[in-house]
Design a protein around this motif. Structure first.
Motif, short mmCIF file in Angstrom:
data_model
loop_
_atom_site.label_atom_id
_atom_site.label_comp_id
_atom_site.label_asym_id
_atom_site.label_seq_id
_atom_site.Cartn_x
_atom_site.Cartn_y
_atom_site.Cartn_z
N MET A 1 0.68 -1.43 -0.10
CA MET A 1 -0.18 -0.25 -0.23
C MET A 1 1.07 1.49 0.14
O MET A 1 0.34 2.41 -0.58
N PHE A 2 1.79 1.50 0.18
CA PHE A 2 3.13 2.26 0.81
C PHE A 2 2.64 3.11 -0.91
O PHE A 2 3.27 4.29 -0.68
N PHE A 3 3.83 1.94 -1.22
CA PHE A 3 4.31 2.01 -2.67
C PHE A 3 3.58 2.16 -3.56
O PHE A 3 3.88 2.86 -4.83
N ALA A 4 2.67 1.65 -3.63
CA ALA A 4 0.71 1.94 -3.98
C ALA A 4 0.23 3.73 -4.43
O ALA A 4 0.25 4.04 -5.20
N THR A 5 0.64 3.43 -2.80
CA THR A 5 0.76 5.44 -3.06
C THR A 5 1.59 6.70 -3.73
O THR A 5 0.97 7.48 -4.58
N ILE A 6 2.69 6.03 -3.83
CA ILE A 6 3.63 6.99 -4.03
C ILE A 6 3.10 6.73 -5.95
O ILE A 6 3.67 7.39 -6.52
N SER A 7 3.37 5.60 -6.03
CA SER A 7 3.17 5.05 -7.94
C SER A 7 1.70 5.72 -8.24
O SER A 7 2.18 5.62 -9.85
N ILE A 8 0.94 5.76 -7.02
CA ILE A 8 -0.05 6.48 -8.34
C ILE A 8 -0.12 7.66 -8.92
O ILE A 8 -0.63 8.19 -9.33
#
Length: 166
Positions: A57-64
């Motif tokens: 979730m942490f990296f998905a938030t940055i990636s979005i």
């Protein structure tokens, strides 16, 4: 040299292929995998899966946000024609909304993780299910833009340039 960087290829892009789908597929995979880890971890009481979920979730938030930047740039270069414009507008609106929703759910997940890393609530799982559902809808709109309306495909780019699509 500057002309080379500003020239567009057959896809009407200054680089070889669209970047938005590449980045956004990481976001989709990370969020869906995080939800899967949370569900399995909740029912098996395997708290290590909660840690896997958190980092996804942490990296998905940055990636979005990276996906949105590329998406906005490429949508502007696509020169969308009239029929595709409503779907592109919905896709854009939902993409920006998902960035806020994902950031809020990730922040909530951080609070849950800080308080007790070995448990999550059923309410958080419900929020994850809603997020997953919204992502499925977003994928549908993105698929329409490529597979139905052909944005950034060579035949559509040529048709727009020749004035055949408006």
């Amino acid at each position: 040299m500057l002309e080379h960087f500003l020239s567009m290829n057959d896809h009407n892009l200054p680089y070889p292929d669209t970047m938005h789908p590449i980045v956004v597929h990481f976001v989709i995979a990370m969020v869906l995998f995080a939800f899967l880890c949370d569900v399995i971890g909740y029912f098996t009481r395997n708290h290590r899966l909660f840690e896997v979920s958190w980092w996804n979730m942490f990296f998905a938030t940055i990636s979005i946000f990276i996906a949105i930047i590329f998406g906005q740039f490429e949508a502007g270069l696509a020169k969308p024609y009239n029929v595709s414009q409503p779907v592109l507008n919905l896709h854009t609106l939902l993409g920006w909304s998902l960035s806020g929703i994902l950031a809020a759910i990730t922040a909530w997940r951080y609070v849950i993780r800080s308080r007790n890393p070995e448990k999550i609530s059923v309410y958080y799982l419900a929020a994850g299910l809603i997020l997953t559902s919204l992502i499925v809808v977003q994928v549908y709109f993105g698929d329409q833009l490529v597979w139905v309306y052909g944005l950034h495909t060579v035949p559509v780019v040529e048709a727009v340039k020749e004035g055949l699509l408006q």
